[in-house]
Scaffold this active site. Structure first.
Site, PDB file in Angstrom:
ATOM      1  N   HIS A  59     -28.669 -16.609  67.370  1.00  0.00           N
ATOM      2  CA  HIS A  59     -29.413 -15.493  67.962  1.00  0.00           C
ATOM      3  C   HIS A  59     -29.494 -14.314  67.010  1.00  0.00           C
ATOM      4  O   HIS A  59     -28.571 -14.036  66.248  1.00  0.00           O
ATOM      5  CB  HIS A  59     -28.854 -15.092  69.324  1.00  0.00           C
ATOM      6  CG  HIS A  59     -27.447 -14.564  69.328  1.00  0.00           C
ATOM      7  ND1 HIS A  59     -27.166 -13.231  69.238  1.00  0.00           N
ATOM      8  CD2 HIS A  59     -26.249 -15.195  69.437  1.00  0.00           C
ATOM      9  CE1 HIS A  59     -25.856 -13.058  69.304  1.00  0.00           C
ATOM     10  NE2 HIS A  59     -25.267 -14.238  69.409  1.00  0.00           N
ATOM     11  N   ASP A 169     -21.895 -11.571  64.612  1.00  0.00           N
ATOM     12  CA  ASP A 169     -22.341 -12.300  65.808  1.00  0.00           C
ATOM     13  C   ASP A 169     -23.752 -11.829  66.105  1.00  0.00           C
ATOM     14  O   ASP A 169     -23.943 -10.762  66.671  1.00  0.00           O
ATOM     15  CB  ASP A 169     -21.369 -11.990  66.948  1.00  0.00           C
ATOM     16  CG  ASP A 169     -21.824 -12.546  68.286  1.00  0.00           C
ATOM     17  OD1 ASP A 169     -22.680 -13.443  68.293  1.00  0.00           O
ATOM     18  OD2 ASP A 169     -21.334 -12.069  69.324  1.00  0.00           O
ATOM     19  N   GLU A 197     -29.500 -13.143  73.468  1.00  0.00           N
ATOM     20  CA  GLU A 197     -28.287 -13.880  73.812  1.00  0.00           C
ATOM     21  C   GLU A 197     -27.271 -12.954  74.459  1.00  0.00           C
ATOM     22  O   GLU A 197     -26.594 -13.312  75.414  1.00  0.00           O
ATOM     23  CB  GLU A 197     -27.695 -14.533  72.555  1.00  0.00           C
ATOM     24  CG  GLU A 197     -26.657 -15.618  72.853  1.00  0.00           C
ATOM     25  CD  GLU A 197     -25.222 -15.108  72.914  1.00  0.00           C
ATOM     26  OE1 GLU A 197     -24.328 -15.913  73.227  1.00  0.00           O
ATOM     27  OE2 GLU A 197     -24.977 -13.909  72.670  1.00  0.00           O
ATOM     28  N   GLU A 198     -27.196 -11.734  73.950  1.00  0.00           N
ATOM     29  CA  GLU A 198     -26.138 -10.813  74.382  1.00  0.00           C
ATOM     30  C   GLU A 198     -26.336 -10.255  75.783  1.00  0.00           C
ATOM     31  O   GLU A 198     -25.454  -9.605  76.322  1.00  0.00           O
ATOM     32  CB  GLU A 198     -26.007  -9.657  73.376  1.00  0.00           C
ATOM     33  CG  GLU A 198     -25.625 -10.069  71.963  1.00  0.00           C
ATOM     34  CD  GLU A 198     -24.194 -10.611  71.856  1.00  0.00           C
ATOM     35  OE1 GLU A 198     -23.492 -10.660  72.881  1.00  0.00           O
ATOM     36  OE2 GLU A 198     -23.799 -10.997  70.740  1.00  0.00           O
ATOM     37  N   HIS A 308     -18.133  -7.751  68.782  1.00  0.00           N
ATOM     38  CA  HIS A 308     -18.727  -6.796  69.736  1.00  0.00           C
ATOM     39  C   HIS A 308     -18.176  -5.379  69.562  1.00  0.00           C
ATOM     40  O   HIS A 308     -18.081  -4.630  70.518  1.00  0.00           O
ATOM     41  CB  HIS A 308     -18.520  -7.232  71.203  1.00  0.00           C
ATOM     42  CG  HIS A 308     -19.394  -8.381  71.566  1.00  0.00           C
ATOM     43  ND1 HIS A 308     -19.744  -8.651  72.867  1.00  0.00           N
ATOM     44  CD2 HIS A 308     -19.992  -9.338  70.823  1.00  0.00           C
ATOM     45  CE1 HIS A 308     -20.523  -9.727  72.896  1.00  0.00           C
ATOM     46  NE2 HIS A 308     -20.677 -10.153  71.672  1.00  0.00           N
TER      47      HIS A 308
END
Lengths: 344, 350, 333
Positions: A59, A169, A197-198, A308
């Site tokens: 992603h 990520d 995606e998140e 994150h």
């Protein structure tokens, strides 16, 4: 350097356009077919004749924030887009909007807080972003409601193996796909650079519906919890021990026949690997494997510490290991060794 | 039918999620006079078609949900008190003292009761009354009551829509019958015109329990783009300003992951060109409206979200301003007339 | 009936590892079906052709084969196994529970020393397989293995207690219905689904493939008939439960009313079920493609997701009878 530039491009969920054009630029001239769908997923298709068709998915979006409003003095109110622990954002630099207006995340200084307040994390309402505007009007000119806000972290090596940066990520996964596409494997391959995606694994199912591959491999960043205060049995993955094969997460139970072959191949090729050993979190694999009548899917994860957050760590050997492992799997499929049959 | 009459008729009709038939029938009979064709799909979504000049092209889907929050009969106890199970998200604190209707073999009136405050301990009185201490009292014994109602029968608030003045009204289920009414207004405005692309106006079912009707209807329609119309939080005391919109300021254009940037700009441009007031609604979380489902349907759909300002959401006394409904309808109609193949194809140009 | 329930509940088959239970069911249905196949997610799909001469859409029946379990995530140096849950596993139900690994090795679950019981959570628990060290443990288990409750079925008269009643009892109902089925009008697919406990996954892909006109899940439901239970009008022995709603499905009135009518006409004991939390395969089926009419026949079950799930045989028989009567009908919504 690819991963440095790619991780520094801003791109929260729904605002992946700049990431998309950066990736496309890097792949132009590689004899690939490009397409875009209505959600913003981008596909780069490599053709190799009459072979099975594999989709690699990573992603493009990162966690970040959105401008929600202004206060009369010109500070911005904001809200997270994706899962961010608000305790780690105060005192960080950010960029607002596609033009990267510099901002800082502020809160009431410690001197002005009561004793009891100091133990409590700041709530979203107590935090603000200061872009140096002195009035609401000035702020409105520089930052529009709905504009994205991303961390202003620079990506760089902190030693010869480990990089620090934001958005590993999943730009690390995107980097891997770019490298693999450039290597021109002997197999039909679609690189799917997915969106959103998140905020709930929203792009990947649509991507799989478009591509309808015989096998999907999801390349993801995941938590490495090999840090103090975390007992060994709770390590999800360990940094530096190679790419992690997903056993299960909240969205996905790996197919044991496929996983077995992946582990065998890694051992045969001497590629260091580990298993992702927790059931928390979800990945694009969760959506992809349930598309239509089901799509054979493998989940591979890169251990990232402090995922994150404004800055995380990635071991570049792990990334290289992931690239090597995927190439090995693709070669195995080309040779007909991989258990691709849909039936038990 | 006149917009005000239509909205009152919808608001007064019972239709909790999964049991929308009465509402559907009203929508079908009204829209049959305005649309080229009206159908009802397997789950009960109402689809009204306005055929375009280019009818080979996948349609534009415009969706608002027709279901409302409510309850089901969960248990009828020995004394005839009815325990209830909520359908959709309801604040139990507003329940005691409400009047409700149980739609059984016949219509049964009841009121929501709880243990009287006199009998509660001081510490109990400090706390909100939880749902499992609440019951519906129909003033009847079990023997006669079970002749009329059964487990699973739907329950709605007993409310008739009323007007505060010529523009502002209050009633139940305006979330999202106000949205359905804006689709009605768009159909009225499209009378005598023909859009380029087919338009499917969809009154969806089961939104309140997980946007279920939108999942299946968008699969069925394979739209080229979708616009969901739902309600947004009108500003009230104690609400964060950034999370609220204002009544009588026009539809709010959603902005966030579930809104395609080009579709947003197009709607904004049309509003400006046509002097339709509008406001912004930033939404960092893409959940909770039909747009959530439509965007992820099949191979992906470009979506947008319009919100009609509404106060007291998910209560029996929701409040809207009819001018916002009219403006939303007008914006939708203008969009439909301007949308062409070139715009749609541009959405997936790399 | 008891015999087949015993066999089904005692077989190994957590989510994603349904191979063994699938083989057991395959054996039971072989010879009764017109076609048997599996798909990528591991669903077992059994077709019984109908008598209809005209075009009809098939009926899909679904009961899930998988059960909850414990996935081994770490083997420590003393040979203790740490684990994570596969499906809804409550820590309080695990203390002292006996479990078995795919290798056949048995173990017990216990927890670290705790100051208070409310600290109990899965991360503080481990499986002890009696190994003296890591090397010995590794002979019997690898990371990723899934352990399940080790508990034989016991009969308490009309009531049976076993692990994995959820939803092997549903599988037993489907198998019995298939055995007794004559003259079904529509084609009927008996689908023994996979991965229900981790999010209703197998039903979703199999329903997409079969594109049925009607879907019926057979699964367990909670009851309100135990001391101080949550208010709910379903009880053991009250008959087959016809689902009105749970968190995955509000049954279409068309389907619910059809089931009620058939039960009343055939004098089959039934009750209506409103379930606050929990979902079944029917939830996935009804959102398939353009939408599918779907319902659920539930078997009332006490102590769901514990090693001692209890059902009443009379409810099970009522469910078989009701399902049989439904399948005799011409189904054309």
């Amino acid at each position: 350097m690819l991963i440095k530039e790619l991780t520094e491009v801003p791109g929260i969920a729904g605002r992946e356009a700049q990431v998309r054009s950066y990736i496309k630029d890097k792949l132009v001239g590689e004899d690939l077919g490009f397409s875009l769908d209505a959600m913003g997923n981008m596909y780069a298709r490599h053709k190799a004749g009459d072979t099975p068709h594999v989709m690699l998915a990573s992603h493009m979006d990162e966690v970040g924030f959105m401008v929600m409003g202004y206060d009369p003095g010109g500070l911005l109110k904001f809200a997270p887009v994706g899962g961010i622990d608000l305790r780690v954002v105060v005192g960080k630099k950010v960029y607002v909007g596609e033009d990267k207006v510099l901002g800082i995340v502020g809160a009431k200084p410690i001197h002005l807080q009561k004793k009891a307040e100091q133990n409590k994390p700041f709530s979203r309402q107590e935090l603000f972003i200061d872009i140096g505007a002195s009035s609401e009007e000035e702020a409105k000119r520089k930052a529009k409601i709905g504009d994205q806000i991303t961390f202003a972290t620079r990506t760089e090596y902190i030693n010869e193996k480990v990089m620090k940066g934001k958005a590993f990520d999943d730009r690390a996964g995107c980097t891997a796909i770019i490298e693999i596409l450039k290597s021109k494997p002997r197999i039909n391959l679609t690189g799917a650079f997915t969106v959103q995606e998140e905020v709930g694994l929203r792009g990947a199912g649509v991507a799989a519906s478009n591509v309808r591959p015989d096998l999907a491999i999801v390349l993801e960043g995941t938590t490495a919890s090999d840090v103090p205060e975390s007992p060994e049995h709770r390590y999800s993955t360990t940094m530096g021990q190679g790419p992690a094969i997903t056993l299960m997460d909240r969205s996905f139970l790996a197919n044991q026949h496929l996983n077995k072959r992946v582990a065998e191949l890694a051992e045969k090729e001497g590629i260091r690997y580990q298993f992702r050993r927790t059931n928390i979190g979800g990945t694009d694999a969760g959506r992809i494997h349930l598309v239509e009548e089901g799509i054979p899917t493998i989940g591979l994860s890169l251990p990232c510490r402090y995922i994150h957050s404004p800055v995380s760590l990635l071991n570049m050997d792990d990334l290289q290991g992931m690239i090597d492992l995927v190439k090995t799997i693709l070669e195995d499929i080309a040779e007909g060794g991989f258990p691709l049959g849909k039936n038990y | 039918m006149d917009l005000k009459k239509f909205i009152a008729s919808l608001s007064n009709t019972p239709g909790i999620s999964g049991m929308e038939k009465e509402v559907s029938q009203k929508i079908v009979s009204t829209w049959e006079t305005l649309a080229d064709e009206v159908e009802v799909d397997t789950l009960g979504n109402v689809i009204a078609w306005r055929k375009g000049k280019n009818s080979n092209h996948p349609p534009i889907m415009i969706a608002a949900h027709q279901d409302e929050i409510g309850f089901m009969v969960n248990e009828i106890d020995k004394e005839g008190f009815v325990r209830i199970e909520p359908i959709g998200g309801i604040d139990p604190r507003l329940l005691p003292g409400q009047e409700v209707v149980i739609w059984g073999r016949e219509k049964v009136l009841g009121i929501v009761g709880a243990k009287p405050p006199h009998l509660q301990k001081p510490e109990e009185r400090e706390k909100a009354i939880p749902l499992d201490k609440i019951f519906v009292d129909c003033g009847e014994k079990k023997e006669s009551l079970t002749q009329k109602i059964r487990i699973g029968d739907p329950i709605t608030f007993n409310q008739e829509l009323e007007w505060f003045n010529e523009n502002v009204c209050t009633g139940k289920s305006l979330d999202d019958r106000a949205g359905v009414a804006s689709l009605h207004q768009a159909l009225l405005e499209l009378k005598g015109t023909q859009p380029e692309i087919d338009i499917a106006f969809v009154a969806t079912v089961q939104e309140e329990v997980g946007v279920r009707g939108a999942i299946t209807s968008s699969f069925l329609l394979k739209p080229c783009l979708g616009i969901a119309v739902d309600v947004g939080f009108a500003q009230r005391p104690g609400q964060e300003k950034e999370l609220s919109i204002e009544a009588n300021k026009g539809p709010a254009l959603g902005i966030g992951p579930h809104v395609h940037p080009d579709l947003f700009s197009r709607l904004q441009g049309i509003a400006v060109e046509n002097d339709i007031p509008f406001q912004m609604e930033p939404s960092p979380h893409p959940g909770g409206t039909d747009a959530y489902a439509i965007q992820m349907s099949r191979c992906g759909v470009a979506t947008a979200l319009l919100s009609i300002p509404l106060a007291n959401m998910h209560s029996p006394l929701e409040v809207i301003d009819i001018r916002d409904v009219r403006r939303t309808g007008k914006l939708l109609a203008r969009f439909c007339l301007q949308a062409d193949v070139e715009f749609v194809e541009g959405l997936t140009c790399l | 009936m008891e015999k087949i329930i015993k066999k089904l509940t005692e077989t190994y088959g957590p989510s994603g590892r349904e191979d063994r239970i699938r083989e057991v069911i395959k054996e039971e249905v072989s010879g009764l079906a017109d076609e048997i196949r599996t798909d990528y997610l591991g669903n077992l799909i059994v077709l019984k052709k109908g008598t209809a001469s005209e075009e009809t859409r098939p009926v899909m029946l679904a009961a899930h084969m998988d059960e909850i379990g414990l996935m081994v995530t770490h083997i420590d140096k003393d040979g203790f196994l740490r684990f994570t849950n596969v499906g809804g596993v409550g820590p309080s139900r695990l203390v002292g529970a006996r479990v078995v690994l795919p290798s056949g090795k048995k173990g017990v679950v216990f927890h670290e020393q705790l100051k208070e019981l409310k600290e109990l959570d899965l991360e503080k628990m481990y499986i002890d397989i009696g190994a003296e060290n890591q090397d010995e443990a590794r002979k019997h288990v690898t990371i990723g293995d899934i352990a399940i409750y080790d508990q034989p079925m016991v009969s308490l008269g009309n009531r049976l207690v076993a692990k994995a009643m959820d939803d092997r009892i549903g599988c037993a109902v489907l198998i019995s219905a298939l055995k007794e089925l004559k003259n079904n009008h529509n084609d009927v697919y008996f689908v023994f689904t996979s991965q229900e406990e981790v999010g209703i996954r197998g039903a979703r892909t199999s329903a997409y493939g079969l594109n049925p006109g009607l879907g019926i899940a057979v699964d367990v439901t909670m009851t309100g008939d135990t001391p101080e239970a949550k208010k709910m009008d379903v009880k053991l022995g009250g008959g087959a439960a016809i689902k009105v709603k749970d968190s995955s499905l509000i049954t279409s009135p068309l389907v619910k009313d059809m089931m009620v009518e058939i039960a009343e006409k055939a004098n089959i004991k039934y009750q209506l079920e409103v379930l606050a939390r929990g979902g079944t395969d029917a939830g996935a089926i009804h959102l398939t493609r353009e939408g599918v009419l779907a319902g659920c026949i539930s078997i009332p079950c006490r102590y769901v997701h514990s090693p001692a799930e209890m059902v009443d045989l009379r409810d099970v028989e009522a469910a078989v009878a009701l399902l049989g009567k439904i399948l005799e009908e011409k189904i054309d919504f």
